[in-house]
Design a protein around this motif. Structure first.
Motif, PDB file in Angstrom:
ATOM      1  N   PHE B  42     -54.212  52.461 -44.905  1.00  0.00           N
ATOM      2  CA  PHE B  42     -53.394  52.029 -45.869  1.00  0.00           C
ATOM      3  C   PHE B  42     -52.793  50.662 -45.659  1.00  0.00           C
ATOM      4  CE2 PHE B  42     -53.509  54.663 -49.478  1.00  0.00           C
ATOM      5  CZ  PHE B  42     -52.965  53.965 -50.595  1.00  0.00           C
ATOM      6  N   ALA B  43     -52.595  50.623 -44.598  1.00  0.00           N
ATOM      7  CA  ALA B  43     -51.527  49.586 -43.824  1.00  0.00           C
ATOM      8  C   ALA B  43     -52.434  48.206 -43.598  1.00  0.00           C
ATOM      9  CB  ALA B  43     -50.987  49.895 -42.410  1.00  0.00           C
ATOM     10  N   ASN B  44     -53.707  48.378 -43.848  1.00  0.00           N
ATOM     11  CA  ASN B  44     -54.330  46.948 -43.559  1.00  0.00           C
ATOM     12  C   ASN B  44     -53.963  45.779 -44.215  1.00  0.00           C
ATOM     13  OD1 ASN B  44     -56.459  46.013 -42.113  1.00  0.00           O
ATOM     14  ND2 ASN B  44     -57.669  45.859 -43.767  1.00  0.00           N
ATOM     15  N   SER B  45     -53.497  46.174 -45.745  1.00  0.00           N
ATOM     16  CA  SER B  45     -52.811  45.058 -46.367  1.00  0.00           C
ATOM     17  C   SER B  45     -51.672  44.278 -45.699  1.00  0.00           C
ATOM     18  CB  SER B  45     -52.604  45.480 -47.684  1.00  0.00           C
ATOM     19  OG  SER B  45     -51.669  46.659 -47.677  1.00  0.00           O
ATOM     20  N   GLU B  46     -50.985  45.080 -44.935  1.00  0.00           N
ATOM     21  CA  GLU B  46     -49.625  44.747 -44.325  1.00  0.00           C
ATOM     22  C   GLU B  46     -50.117  43.775 -43.105  1.00  0.00           C
ATOM     23  OE1 GLU B  46     -47.516  44.597 -46.269  1.00  0.00           O
ATOM     24  OE2 GLU B  46     -48.243  46.285 -47.361  1.00  0.00           O
ATOM     25  N   ILE B  47     -51.191  44.504 -42.381  1.00  0.00           N
ATOM     26  CA  ILE B  47     -51.863  43.612 -41.344  1.00  0.00           C
ATOM     27  C   ILE B  47     -52.183  42.377 -41.644  1.00  0.00           C
ATOM     28  CG2 ILE B  47     -53.690  43.910 -39.621  1.00  0.00           C
ATOM     29  CD1 ILE B  47     -53.599  46.931 -39.722  1.00  0.00           C
ATOM     30  N   PHE B  48     -52.804  42.202 -42.644  1.00  0.00           N
ATOM     31  CA  PHE B  48     -53.297  40.995 -43.372  1.00  0.00           C
ATOM     32  C   PHE B  48     -52.124  40.055 -43.600  1.00  0.00           C
ATOM     33  CE2 PHE B  48     -53.650  38.311 -47.184  1.00  0.00           C
ATOM     34  CZ  PHE B  48     -55.000  37.487 -46.850  1.00  0.00           C
ATOM     35  N   MET B  49     -51.125  40.538 -44.125  1.00  0.00           N
ATOM     36  CA  MET B  49     -49.745  39.910 -44.666  1.00  0.00           C
ATOM     37  C   MET B  49     -49.171  39.059 -43.114  1.00  0.00           C
ATOM     38  SD  MET B  49     -46.222  40.237 -44.603  1.00  0.00           S
ATOM     39  CE  MET B  49     -46.000  41.738 -44.719  1.00  0.00           C
ATOM     40  N   TRP B  50     -49.067  40.063 -42.056  1.00  0.00           N
ATOM     41  CA  TRP B  50     -48.759  39.719 -40.968  1.00  0.00           C
ATOM     42  C   TRP B  50     -49.581  38.493 -40.245  1.00  0.00           C
ATOM     43  CZ3 TRP B  50     -44.557  41.051 -37.535  1.00  0.00           C
ATOM     44  CH2 TRP B  50     -43.634  41.823 -38.126  1.00  0.00           C
ATOM     45  N   GLY B  51     -50.746  38.660 -40.392  1.00  0.00           N
ATOM     46  CA  GLY B  51     -51.727  37.564 -39.969  1.00  0.00           C
ATOM     47  C   GLY B  51     -51.590  36.076 -40.462  1.00  0.00           C
ATOM     48  N   THR B  52     -51.069  36.283 -41.896  1.00  0.00           N
ATOM     49  CA  THR B  52     -51.208  34.969 -42.534  1.00  0.00           C
ATOM     50  C   THR B  52     -49.786  34.193 -42.091  1.00  0.00           C
ATOM     51  OG1 THR B  52     -49.611  35.990 -44.172  1.00  0.00           O
ATOM     52  CG2 THR B  52     -51.768  35.653 -44.874  1.00  0.00           C
ATOM     53  N   PHE B  53     -48.604  35.335 -41.817  1.00  0.00           N
ATOM     54  CA  PHE B  53     -47.426  34.493 -41.056  1.00  0.00           C
ATOM     55  C   PHE B  53     -47.879  34.031 -39.575  1.00  0.00           C
ATOM     56  CE2 PHE B  53     -45.418  36.867 -44.324  1.00  0.00           C
ATOM     57  CZ  PHE B  53     -44.580  35.819 -44.877  1.00  0.00           C
ATOM     58  N   GLY B  54     -48.710  34.840 -38.802  1.00  0.00           N
ATOM     59  CA  GLY B  54     -48.947  34.252 -37.610  1.00  0.00           C
ATOM     60  C   GLY B  54     -49.761  32.925 -37.827  1.00  0.00           C
ATOM     61  N   THR B  55     -50.553  32.643 -38.821  1.00  0.00           N
ATOM     62  CA  THR B  55     -51.052  31.442 -38.723  1.00  0.00           C
ATOM     63  C   THR B  55     -50.274  30.138 -39.137  1.00  0.00           C
ATOM     64  OG1 THR B  55     -53.066  32.778 -40.103  1.00  0.00           O
ATOM     65  CG2 THR B  55     -53.220  30.341 -40.082  1.00  0.00           C
ATOM     66  N   ILE B  56     -49.115  30.541 -40.183  1.00  0.00           N
ATOM     67  CA  ILE B  56     -48.186  29.589 -40.677  1.00  0.00           C
ATOM     68  C   ILE B  56     -47.270  29.260 -39.335  1.00  0.00           C
ATOM     69  CG2 ILE B  56     -46.503  29.005 -41.806  1.00  0.00           C
ATOM     70  CD1 ILE B  56     -47.763  30.407 -44.237  1.00  0.00           C
ATOM     71  N   ILE B  57     -46.965  30.281 -38.514  1.00  0.00           N
ATOM     72  CA  ILE B  57     -46.115  30.139 -37.564  1.00  0.00           C
ATOM     73  C   ILE B  57     -46.691  29.091 -36.561  1.00  0.00           C
ATOM     74  CG2 ILE B  57     -44.930  31.093 -35.235  1.00  0.00           C
ATOM     75  CD1 ILE B  57     -44.223  33.397 -37.322  1.00  0.00           C
ATOM     76  N   THR B  58     -47.897  29.132 -36.424  1.00  0.00           N
ATOM     77  CA  THR B  58     -48.663  28.452 -35.176  1.00  0.00           C
ATOM     78  C   THR B  58     -48.555  26.860 -35.461  1.00  0.00           C
ATOM     79  OG1 THR B  58     -50.259  30.159 -35.017  1.00  0.00           O
ATOM     80  CG2 THR B  58     -51.041  28.174 -33.944  1.00  0.00           C
TER      81      THR B  58
END
Lengths: 345, 316
Positions: B42-58
């Motif tokens: 169920f948490a995979n959607s939030e894992i995706f969301m954290w990934g998008t932030f990882g991209t932007i922070i880089t």
């Protein structure tokens, strides 16, 4: 019977009840009902909720959550079908009230049976094709159904789309009891009456044929079918009864809130209600009541940490589930053992 | 009604394939975990969301790009894009392992019912999304444009935009690598063994906990890669972005036959195309409804998914 473990609240309560004579039982029931009915007057004590009005919190989320959790408990707890689209029935009830209340002269009590009937029809229509599926697949289909209902409401003109429907009429006064926006005690009593009615219905059904059929289906559907239980019929019954409770809650919610919009009926509500059921102790009426009360009440009680309250809510879910996986007040051991065996198979 | 679809068929198809590949990668996160645990992650959607932030922070904080700075070129472009991709995968992969550790492991050891695990997973996904909401003040976050959206050429009247092309090829490559990993590596073999028969795999000396952690990690890496492509194409994220993506990717996984890696591939592409065509024919607002109706119909008539082999029989 001697009470061995005072910390086991469920056994403690069950023993108390079993050992009591009839007049004693009536007294216990009346005293507890009276105590709950007086809850709205305790707003000044430590129960008070900062920011949100205490009366209003008792009606929604607390009362409504308890009512809907009891309805969902028929489906998930009693007959073991995972339903992730329960909010759909709540939405159908609410929109029935909103549309009929604003376009016709019907009042809340007259709309109530219509709303319940429509949610039950939706329950049957969804149930006949989908209840052949089991487990996770059923969960996914119901989840899809819940989202379809919300998206149709969001995109249709008859439901006024994302703007929602405003000016839903309040229920007419019952004698001296007046329904007011500022003072929601009467609403609370109505919800309480509906909760009592639902509990009574579930308790009656549980000891009769449908209850036994649900129990059999929950434990082993194939075996139940072999023993001559008409599984599909009883599954649809369970689904429809759950839908009826959800619809009733929806009708009352619309006329309490005076305004409804599709964004109130997201998947999150279904999940929250399911969380209430599992958190309190799936299958056990009193566990469900307690779970829904806590989960409904907690976010408003801890509003002083305002922004982080959902974060805390999530943490509470994780922690409680990890340390009490069967919920705060689990069902009886005998029934639980079978569920466990199933999970390991 | 169909004019738009016919007029722009090829450009819609290209957009659909790019979206489809993003779905393919996210649905791997669902399908792999389901294959091993028989449980919805169920948490995979939030894992995706954290990934998008990882991209932007880089790109924003490490390389110092802003909304107004010029897109990168040459070797710098490759460097930034690859570090964004790796960062996104790392963030998502670690989040996935964290989720497994906090929400699943203890309950699995106890051997308790599935619903408790589901609620615990829901709890952790609320925690993840709320944490991000607090960190970002509920505001949407735009991504600085690193990859310029040059139009490379035209095929049958459809523009080939650089970012969609990169997404299609790179996502396909990552999918291919992950598939090879599961097919050929020793760990991949163990993962498949556990998803076929947990007890027999344990008897054969497979370290169950390690397999499950790896499954979450691989699923998280795929989801993280998808998050990077999503940001490259759509250039925007928010704390609640995971929900829609999660629903769609999950639908894709089920369409293809959940628990089946090939299935995620077909399901994701099919769903991407279906979504794009449906919004061209019926209007964007009915896109999600079409998706769910197809999902319900597929489950009713072909519960193992459209393209997957019968999952139940391969596992029995």
């Amino acid at each position: 019977m001697k009470i061995r473990n005072y910390w086991n609240l469920r056994d403690f309560g069950a023993n108390l009840w079993e050992n009591a004579s009839r007049p004693k039982r009536v007294a216990i029931a009346l005293i507890s009902i009276g105590f709950v009915a007086l809850l709205p007057f305790m707003g000044a004590s430590f129960l008070a909720t900062p920011i949100a009005s205490y009366d209003a919190v008792l009606v929604y989320p607390v009362g409504m959550f308890v009512l809907m959790s009891l309805g969902l408990n028929i489906v998930v707890g009693k007959s073991g079908m995972l339903d992730l689209g329960y909010v759909a029935f709540f939405a159908i009830g609410a929109y029935t009230m909103a549309i009929l209340g604003t376009t016709t002269k019907l009042n809340t009590w007259e709309v109530m049976p219509i709303g319940i009937a429509l949610s039950m029809i939706a329950g049957v229509l969804l149930g006949i094709p989908t209840l052949r599926l089991r487990g996770d697949y059923l969960a996914i289909v119901t989840l899809g159904f819940g989202e379809i209902v919300r998206l149709v409401l969001l995109n249709s003109s008859w439901s006024k789309g994302p703007n929602g429907i405003a000016n839903v009429p309040m229920p007419p006064n019952i004698g001296p009891l007046k329904f007011e926006l500022e003072n929601q005690k009467v609403f609370f009593w109505v919800v309480m009456a509906m909760i009592l009615l639902t509990i009574w219905m579930i308790r009656r059904l549980t000891v009769r044929r449908p209850g036994r059929a649900w129990e059999a289906i929950r434990q082993d559907e194939d075996a139940a079918e072999l023993m001559g239980v008409h599984t599909l019929k009883y599954k649809i019954w369970s689904f429809t009864l759950g839908a009826a409770v959800g619809g009733a809650a929806g009708v009352l919610y619309a006329s309490k809130n005076l305004y409804i919009a599709p964004e109130m009926f997201t998947l999150n509500v279904s999940i929250l209600i399911l969380a209430c059921v599992v958190f309190g102790g799936i299958g056990n009426i009193w566990g469900v009541v307690i779970g829904a009360t806590i989960l409904g009440y907690l976010p408003d009680r801890i509003r002083f940490i305002s922004d982080a309250r959902l974060l805390v809510f999530g943490l509470v879910l994780v922690i409680v589930m990890n340390f009490r996986p069967d919920g705060l007040l689990p069902r009886k051991k005998r029934e639980k053992a079978i569920v466990k065996r199933e999970a390991n198979a | 009604m169909f004019e738009v679809l016919i007029d722009q068929f090829w450009s819609l198809t290209i957009a659909g394939v790019a979206l489809g590949f993003i779905y393919v990668l996210v649905s791997l996160g669902y399908t792999m975990v389901y294959g091993v645990l028989r449980m919805i992650n169920f948490a995979n959607s939030e894992i995706f969301m954290w990934g998008t932030f990882g991209t932007i922070i880089t790109s924003r904080d490490i390389f110092g790009y802003t909304q107004t700075s010029a897109p990168a070129t040459g070797p710098k472009l490759a460097l930034v894009l690859i570090s964004q991709l790796l960062m996104s995968m790392a963030v998502a992969g670690l989040t996935a392992v964290f989720v497994e550790y906090v929400a699943y492991r203890r309950l699995r050891a106890k051997g308790t019912n599935r619903l408790a695990t589901l609620i615990s997973a829901i709890g952790i996904s609320i925690v993840l999304s709320e944490l991000m909401r607090l960190l970002t003040d509920s505001r949407p976050v735009g991504s600085p444009r690193v990859l310029e959206k040059i139009i490379l050429g035209e095929v049958w009247g459809a523009n080939l935009r650089l970012d969609t092309i990169v997404t299609i090829f790179a996502a396909a490559g990552i999918y291919f690598l992950l598939e090879r990993f599961v097919k050929l590596s020793r760990m991949g073999k163990a993962i498949r063994a556990v998803s076929m028969n947990e007890d027999a795999a344990k008897l054969m000396g497979v370290n169950l906990n390690r397999v499950i952690t790896t499954t979450f990690l691989v699923g998280g890496l795929a989801t993280g890669a998808a998050a990077f492509f999503y940001i490259t194409v759509f250039e925007y994220t928010k704390f609640n972005i995971g929900f829609t993506m999660g629903m769609a990717a999950f639908t894709a996984a089920v369409l293809g036959g959940i628990g089946n890696i090939r299935g995620a591939f077909y399901g994701g592409l099919f769903l991407g195309l279906l979504e794009v065509y449906a919004s061209a024919v019926l209007g964007t607002q009915w896109k999600a409804v079409t998706v769910f109706i197809v999902l319900v119909l597929v489950l009713l008539f072909k519960p193992n998914g459209l393209f997957g082999e019968a999952v139940q029989t391969t596992r029995a």
